[in-house]
Design an enzyme around this catalytic site. Structure first.
Site, PDB file in Angstrom:
ATOM      1  CG  ASP A 176      -1.896   1.173   1.196  1.00 47.62           C
ATOM      2  OD1 ASP A 176      -2.959   1.024   0.570  1.00 47.62           O
ATOM      3  OD2 ASP A 176      -1.581   2.230   1.793  1.00 47.62           O
ATOM      4  CB  ILE A 177       1.097   4.169  -2.283  1.00 50.77           C
ATOM      5  CG1 ILE A 177       1.401   3.257  -3.479  1.00 50.77           C
ATOM      6  CG2 ILE A 177       1.917   5.453  -2.373  1.00 50.77           C
ATOM      7  CD1 ILE A 177       0.998   3.856  -4.815  1.00 50.77           C
ATOM      8  CD  GLU A 211      -4.562   3.909  -1.811  1.00 49.24           C
ATOM      9  OE1 GLU A 211      -4.810   4.323  -0.669  1.00 49.24           O
ATOM     10  OE2 GLU A 211      -5.386   3.934  -2.736  1.00 49.24           O
ATOM     11  CG  ASN A 238      -4.117  11.024  -5.852  1.00 49.26           C
ATOM     12  OD1 ASN A 238      -3.339  11.109  -6.797  1.00 49.26           O
ATOM     13  ND2 ASN A 238      -4.751   9.912  -5.547  1.00 49.26           N
ATOM     14  CG  ASP A 289      -3.271   8.672 -12.828  1.00 50.09           C
ATOM     15  OD1 ASP A 289      -3.789   8.153 -11.823  1.00 50.09           O
ATOM     16  OD2 ASP A 289      -3.927   9.270 -13.703  1.00 50.09           O
TER      17      ASP A 289
END
Length: 224
Positions: free
Chosen positions: A98-99, A141, A106, A115
């Site tokens: 997971d980011i 993500e 964002n 993206d």
């Protein structure tokens, strides 16, 4: 085509023959020409159909943004891996990534930059695993990897390699650095645990990585 070439050359160099001479040879020539045109036309259509069919299969199996497997196709492939390892009594390691702070990225950097992060992460995953391993964009993500015949210790090493590659990523904004939290779970598939439960366990390990401060790899096994 080979038989038509001598016939054409002959008509140019022999005065008594031409392309319009009415005889059995000429009839056979035009019949061959008609067959050639038909075969070429059908062949072209079949080639275009095969190309279009291959493109449709690719589009249905890949995530449109990252160009790695989507969740649906990953689960189909992973199920076959699960059954194979269940029979061979060999371990599978699942990595759940997971980011970190992706929503904040964002909001501050824009969705186009977000993206780019997703695409960069996907490419890092592809170069960090073997061709026989699987990876997919699981949702948003989140990414999931299945490592073939891999112990928990080996899986954690792969996770650390991915984490280090991501920290050194080159993006649009060279001042920006993103990180990931990675959970690892390993087990030999059997009746006590399903594929979905293995993914859920790796997800739980990922949340432990989040609680441990993010940008790290945490591994668990059936005893945890």
């Amino acid at each position: 085509l080979v038989s038509l070439i001598p016939r054409t050359v002959q008509s140019f160099f022999m005065n008594e023959l031409s392309l319009f001479t009415q005889n059995a040879v000429q009839s056979a020539t035009f019949l061959l020409l008609t067959i050639l045109l038909f075969v070429n036309g059908v062949g072209f259509i079949l080639l275009m159909y095969e190309k279009a069919d291959g493109l449709l299969r690719e589009l249905s199996n890949l995530d449109p943004l990252t160009k790695i497997y989507n969740r649906r196709f990953f689960m189909l492939k992973a199920e076959s891996y699960y059954l194979r390892h269940k029979g061979d009594k060999k371990p599978i390691t699942m990595l759940f990534l997971d980011i970190d702070f992706f929503k904040k990225t964002n909001d501050t950097q824009g969705h186009l930059f977000g993206d780019e992060i997703l695409k960069d992460l996907a490419q890092n995953l592809l170069i960090s695993i073997r061709p026989i391993d699987l990876c997919c964009r699981y949702g948003g993500e989140e990414f999931v990897l299945l490592l073939h015949e891999t112990s928990l210790e080996q899986g954690i090493l792969v996770g650390e390699r991915i984490r280090e590659n991501i920290r050194n990523a080159n993006l649009w904004n060279s001042q920006y650095q993103y990180t990931v939290s990675i959970g690892a779970f390993s087990a030999i598939p059997d009746s006590s645990i399903s594929l979905e439960q293995m993914i859920e366990k790796s997800d739980q390990a990922m949340y432990r990585a989040k609680k441990a401060g993010r940008d790290c790899v945490v591994g668990i096994d059936l005893s945890d």
